[in-house]
Design an enzyme around this catalytic site. Sequence first.
Site, PDB file in Angstrom:
ATOM      1  N   GLN A 127      39.746 -57.464  39.858  1.00  0.00           N
ATOM      2  CA  GLN A 127      38.382 -57.423  39.309  1.00  0.00           C
ATOM      3  C   GLN A 127      37.752 -58.803  39.414  1.00  0.00           C
ATOM      4  O   GLN A 127      38.175 -59.740  38.732  1.00  0.00           O
ATOM      5  CB  GLN A 127      38.463 -57.004  37.834  1.00  0.00           C
ATOM      6  CG  GLN A 127      37.150 -56.964  37.107  1.00  0.00           C
ATOM      7  CD  GLN A 127      37.339 -56.889  35.603  1.00  0.00           C
ATOM      8  OE1 GLN A 127      38.295 -57.440  35.057  1.00  0.00           O
ATOM      9  NE2 GLN A 127      36.438 -56.228  34.921  1.00  0.00           N
ATOM     10  N   GLY A 128      36.750 -58.941  40.266  1.00  0.00           N
ATOM     11  CA  GLY A 128      36.084 -60.228  40.444  1.00  0.00           C
ATOM     12  C   GLY A 128      34.805 -60.288  39.637  1.00  0.00           C
ATOM     13  O   GLY A 128      33.701 -60.110  40.183  1.00  0.00           O
ATOM     14  N   TYR A 129      34.929 -60.492  38.352  1.00  0.00           N
ATOM     15  CA  TYR A 129      33.760 -60.589  37.470  1.00  0.00           C
ATOM     16  C   TYR A 129      33.560 -62.047  37.011  1.00  0.00           C
ATOM     17  O   TYR A 129      32.546 -62.658  37.293  1.00  0.00           O
ATOM     18  CB  TYR A 129      33.952 -59.708  36.230  1.00  0.00           C
ATOM     19  CG  TYR A 129      33.635 -58.243  36.398  1.00  0.00           C
ATOM     20  CD1 TYR A 129      33.677 -57.632  37.639  1.00  0.00           C
ATOM     21  CD2 TYR A 129      33.303 -57.463  35.294  1.00  0.00           C
ATOM     22  CE1 TYR A 129      33.392 -56.274  37.769  1.00  0.00           C
ATOM     23  CE2 TYR A 129      33.015 -56.113  35.420  1.00  0.00           C
ATOM     24  CZ  TYR A 129      33.057 -55.521  36.653  1.00  0.00           C
ATOM     25  OH  TYR A 129      32.776 -54.185  36.773  1.00  0.00           O
ATOM     26  N   SER A 130      34.573 -62.568  36.264  1.00  0.00           N
ATOM     27  CA  SER A 130      34.389 -63.853  35.572  1.00  0.00           C
ATOM     28  C   SER A 130      34.229 -65.011  36.535  1.00  0.00           C
ATOM     29  O   SER A 130      34.816 -65.033  37.617  1.00  0.00           O
ATOM     30  CB  SER A 130      35.602 -64.138  34.688  1.00  0.00           C
ATOM     31  OG  SER A 130      35.801 -63.090  33.804  1.00  0.00           O
ATOM     32  N   SER A 162      42.943 -61.450  37.626  1.00  0.00           N
ATOM     33  CA  SER A 162      44.318 -60.930  37.528  1.00  0.00           C
ATOM     34  C   SER A 162      44.712 -60.285  38.852  1.00  0.00           C
ATOM     35  O   SER A 162      43.887 -59.650  39.505  1.00  0.00           O
ATOM     36  CB  SER A 162      44.412 -59.874  36.422  1.00  0.00           C
ATOM     37  OG  SER A 162      43.956 -60.407  35.208  1.00  0.00           O
ATOM     38  N   GLU A 245      37.887 -50.441  31.272  1.00  0.00           N
ATOM     39  CA  GLU A 245      38.830 -51.532  30.998  1.00  0.00           C
ATOM     40  C   GLU A 245      39.235 -51.508  29.534  1.00  0.00           C
ATOM     41  O   GLU A 245      40.395 -51.652  29.185  1.00  0.00           O
ATOM     42  CB  GLU A 245      38.185 -52.883  31.344  1.00  0.00           C
ATOM     43  CG  GLU A 245      39.093 -54.069  31.045  1.00  0.00           C
ATOM     44  CD  GLU A 245      38.499 -55.396  31.522  1.00  0.00           C
ATOM     45  OE1 GLU A 245      37.282 -55.590  31.356  1.00  0.00           O
ATOM     46  OE2 GLU A 245      39.255 -56.204  32.070  1.00  0.00           O
TER      47      GLU A 245
HETATM   48  C1  LIG Z   1      44.723 -62.195  30.315  1.00  0.00           C
HETATM   49  C2  LIG Z   1      43.349 -62.247  30.914  1.00  0.00           C
HETATM   50  C3  LIG Z   1      43.076 -61.521  32.049  1.00  0.00           C
HETATM   51  C4  LIG Z   1      41.811 -61.582  32.628  1.00  0.00           C
HETATM   52  N1  LIG Z   1      41.596 -60.874  33.783  1.00  0.00           N
HETATM   53  C5  LIG Z   1      40.377 -60.958  34.367  1.00  0.00           C
HETATM   54  C6  LIG Z   1      40.156 -60.287  35.602  1.00  0.00           C
HETATM   55  O1  LIG Z   1      41.050 -59.661  36.170  1.00  0.00           O
HETATM   56  N2  LIG Z   1      38.945 -60.386  36.179  1.00  0.00           N
HETATM   57  C7  LIG Z   1      37.923 -61.079  35.586  1.00  0.00           C
HETATM   58  O2  LIG Z   1      36.837 -61.070  36.143  1.00  0.00           O
HETATM   59  N3  LIG Z   1      38.101 -61.744  34.417  1.00  0.00           N
HETATM   60  C8  LIG Z   1      39.310 -61.703  33.801  1.00  0.00           C
HETATM   61  N4  LIG Z   1      39.524 -62.377  32.633  1.00  0.00           N
HETATM   62  C9  LIG Z   1      38.433 -63.184  32.051  1.00  0.00           C
HETATM   63  C10 LIG Z   1      37.886 -62.652  30.751  1.00  0.00           C
HETATM   64  O3  LIG Z   1      37.149 -61.493  30.910  1.00  0.00           O
HETATM   65  C11 LIG Z   1      37.067 -63.787  30.094  1.00  0.00           C
HETATM   66  O4  LIG Z   1      38.008 -64.796  29.767  1.00  0.00           O
HETATM   67  C12 LIG Z   1      36.353 -63.321  28.841  1.00  0.00           C
HETATM   68  O5  LIG Z   1      35.286 -62.464  29.177  1.00  0.00           O
HETATM   69  C13 LIG Z   1      35.819 -64.512  28.018  1.00  0.00           C
HETATM   70  O6  LIG Z   1      35.064 -65.373  28.804  1.00  0.00           O
HETATM   71  P1  LIG Z   1      35.336 -66.957  28.818  1.00  0.00           P
HETATM   72  O7  LIG Z   1      36.800 -67.162  29.028  1.00  0.00           O
HETATM   73  O8  LIG Z   1      34.378 -67.562  29.799  1.00  0.00           O
HETATM   74  O9  LIG Z   1      35.004 -67.460  27.359  1.00  0.00           O
HETATM   75  P2  LIG Z   1      33.584 -67.875  26.779  1.00  0.00           P
HETATM   76  O10 LIG Z   1      32.573 -66.828  27.052  1.00  0.00           O
HETATM   77  O11 LIG Z   1      33.295 -69.266  27.232  1.00  0.00           O
HETATM   78  O12 LIG Z   1      33.889 -67.869  25.236  1.00  0.00           O
HETATM   79  C14 LIG Z   1      34.558 -68.941  24.564  1.00  0.00           C
HETATM   80  C15 LIG Z   1      34.644 -68.599  23.087  1.00  0.00           C
HETATM   81  O13 LIG Z   1      33.337 -68.477  22.521  1.00  0.00           O
HETATM   82  C16 LIG Z   1      33.177 -67.201  21.894  1.00  0.00           C
HETATM   83  N5  LIG Z   1      31.811 -66.697  22.074  1.00  0.00           N
HETATM   84  C17 LIG Z   1      31.070 -66.715  23.218  1.00  0.00           C
HETATM   85  N6  LIG Z   1      29.876 -66.114  22.997  1.00  0.00           N
HETATM   86  C18 LIG Z   1      29.882 -65.705  21.691  1.00  0.00           C
HETATM   87  C19 LIG Z   1      28.942 -65.018  20.866  1.00  0.00           C
HETATM   88  N7  LIG Z   1      27.773 -64.615  21.335  1.00  0.00           N
HETATM   89  N8  LIG Z   1      29.296 -64.751  19.579  1.00  0.00           N
HETATM   90  C20 LIG Z   1      30.515 -65.124  19.075  1.00  0.00           C
HETATM   91  N9  LIG Z   1      31.428 -65.808  19.818  1.00  0.00           N
HETATM   92  C21 LIG Z   1      31.122 -66.073  21.092  1.00  0.00           C
HETATM   93  C22 LIG Z   1      34.155 -66.292  22.589  1.00  0.00           C
HETATM   94  O14 LIG Z   1      34.515 -65.179  21.805  1.00  0.00           O
HETATM   95  C23 LIG Z   1      35.335 -67.251  22.812  1.00  0.00           C
HETATM   96  O15 LIG Z   1      36.132 -67.348  21.659  1.00  0.00           O
HETATM   97  C24 LIG Z   1      40.785 -62.366  32.039  1.00  0.00           C
HETATM   98  C25 LIG Z   1      41.061 -63.113  30.889  1.00  0.00           C
HETATM   99  C26 LIG Z   1      42.323 -63.058  30.333  1.00  0.00           C
HETATM  100  C27 LIG Z   1      42.585 -63.891  29.114  1.00  0.00           C
END
Ligand SMILES: Cc1cc2nc3c(=O)[nH]c(=O)nc-3n(C[C@H](O)[C@H](O)[C@H](O)COP(=O)(O)OP(=O)(O)OC[C@H]3O[C@@H](n4cnc5c(N)ncnc54)[C@H](O)[C@@H]3O)c2cc1C
Length: 398
Positions: A127-130, A162, A245
């Site tokens: 999944q290429g989202y983040s 992932s 998901e």
């Molecule tokens: C094990 C694992 C597998 C993953 N696999 C994939 C994958 O296969 N493909 C993919 O595309 N992505 C993947 N991800 C990425 C995942 O979807 C992102 O890490 C997640 O969406 C959070 O984004 P971020 O890490 O940029 O954190 P940020 O968005 O930077 O958030 C940082 C912190 O701020 C908090 N925060 C942010 N905005 C708010 C708000 N409005 N209100 C309250 N709190 C807030 C968050 O809750 C968090 O605690 C994976 C992540 C993990 C940990």
Amino acid sequence: MDLSYGPKYEAFREEVRAFLEGEKHNAPSASIGLSEGSGQVRDWQKKLVEHGYASRTVPRDYGGFGAAPDLLENIIIDEEFRRAGASRGMANQGISMFVPTLLQYGSEEQKRRYIGPTIRGEMIWCQGYSEPGSGSDLASLKTSAVLDGDEFVINGQKIWTSTAREAQMMFALVRTEPDAPKHEGISYLLVDMKSPGITIRPLVMMTGQAGFNEVFFDNVRVPREILIGRRGQGWEVGKATLIHERNMLGAADLTESTYLGCVDVLREFGVLDHGVYRDRLMKLAARTQAMKYHSMRMLTDRLKKRPPNAAALIMKLNGCQLNHDIAKLAIDAMEEVGTLKRGSRHARADGAWQIGYMFQLGLIIGGGTAQIQKNIISEIGLGMPREPKAGTGTLSRR
Ligand SMILES: Cc1cc2nc3c(=O)[nH]c(=O)nc-3n(C[C@H](O)[C@H](O)[C@H](O)COP(=O)(O)OP(=O)(O)OC[C@H]3O[C@@H](n4cnc5c(N)ncnc54)[C@H](O)[C@@H]3O)c2cc1C
């Protein structure tokens, strides 16, 4: 009150039992990891698809079993596989997230091409989202795809991807209309991971495994017909995938078997009757049961074609936290053995409890963080006031 399932379903139960009786020796015993493609795992997966115990409701035209959705059949399959200790098959992002999205938004040609190999475990997806800076605020993503003749040319970076190294294909969100408002400028593309210009760099997690990666795109060309839905419809398509998901991340039957495994650990280490451990166990039992019945209510809603609302978010939020807490109790009950990692000959279940404890922490973030889930549940589930918007766009992976 008659709680039996009735003769039709008891006959179905016999059918499942007979299958497991005859085939159990071929089954991988533990639950299968996200994507592992060993021969035994794939053979088992194919067998399950063929007999309708995996991808049961995927239409036959696309390689599935073609059964009508049936809540009780699903429950019986879960019950019997759990009773036999047999794996329910592969549970990767392709099967659980991409296939249902494709069924909803894909063209006939796309469905015929991708669904069969995916559900049989022959084609692994990532999944290429983040992106760096676009996680919770996913709609701010910057990776661009520019149409050049019959091809999109992709440039940018994805992160936390992932299984990118095992995957043959990626379903990705990319920006195709840079001048449109941010939610309307995104498209959902499929990318062959062998395309020239892709570089994958593994990221090591605290479990010691490198489960996810950075993926760089440098003028990567993909055919334009590999677009799912319309240009600019990617946000809508991508959100559908996220709902699946969340369903995948909160699987109640897996949580229940993890809970039962924890009971075994407490018994083995002689603390099942210890007041403090028992108190913790009972609280987990109540949460596990609540999750199980919540998931059954969701299935009923699905059968009755009622919208899921906040229910799937509750599953995801509760499931990850609960699995983490169950692993924590098992590790505490093991005392010093609980600190041993995979590789130690004294570690239980080859360190699976320790890995689970650390990995579940990650899942509390992955697929939308707990904080974001709580925000959405409070807004759409409880009708609380919406979170103030920051900057120009709405926050969150929703
Ligand atoms: C094990 C694992 C597998 C993953 N696999 C994939 C994958 O296969 N493909 C993919 O595309 N992505 C993947 N991800 C990425 C995942 O979807 C992102 O890490 C997640 O969406 C959070 O984004 P971020 O890490 O940029 O954190 P940020 O968005 O930077 O958030 C940082 C912190 O701020 C908090 N925060 C942010 N905005 C708010 C708000 N409005 N209100 C309250 N709190 C807030 C968050 O809750 C968090 O605690 C994976 C992540 C993990 C940990």
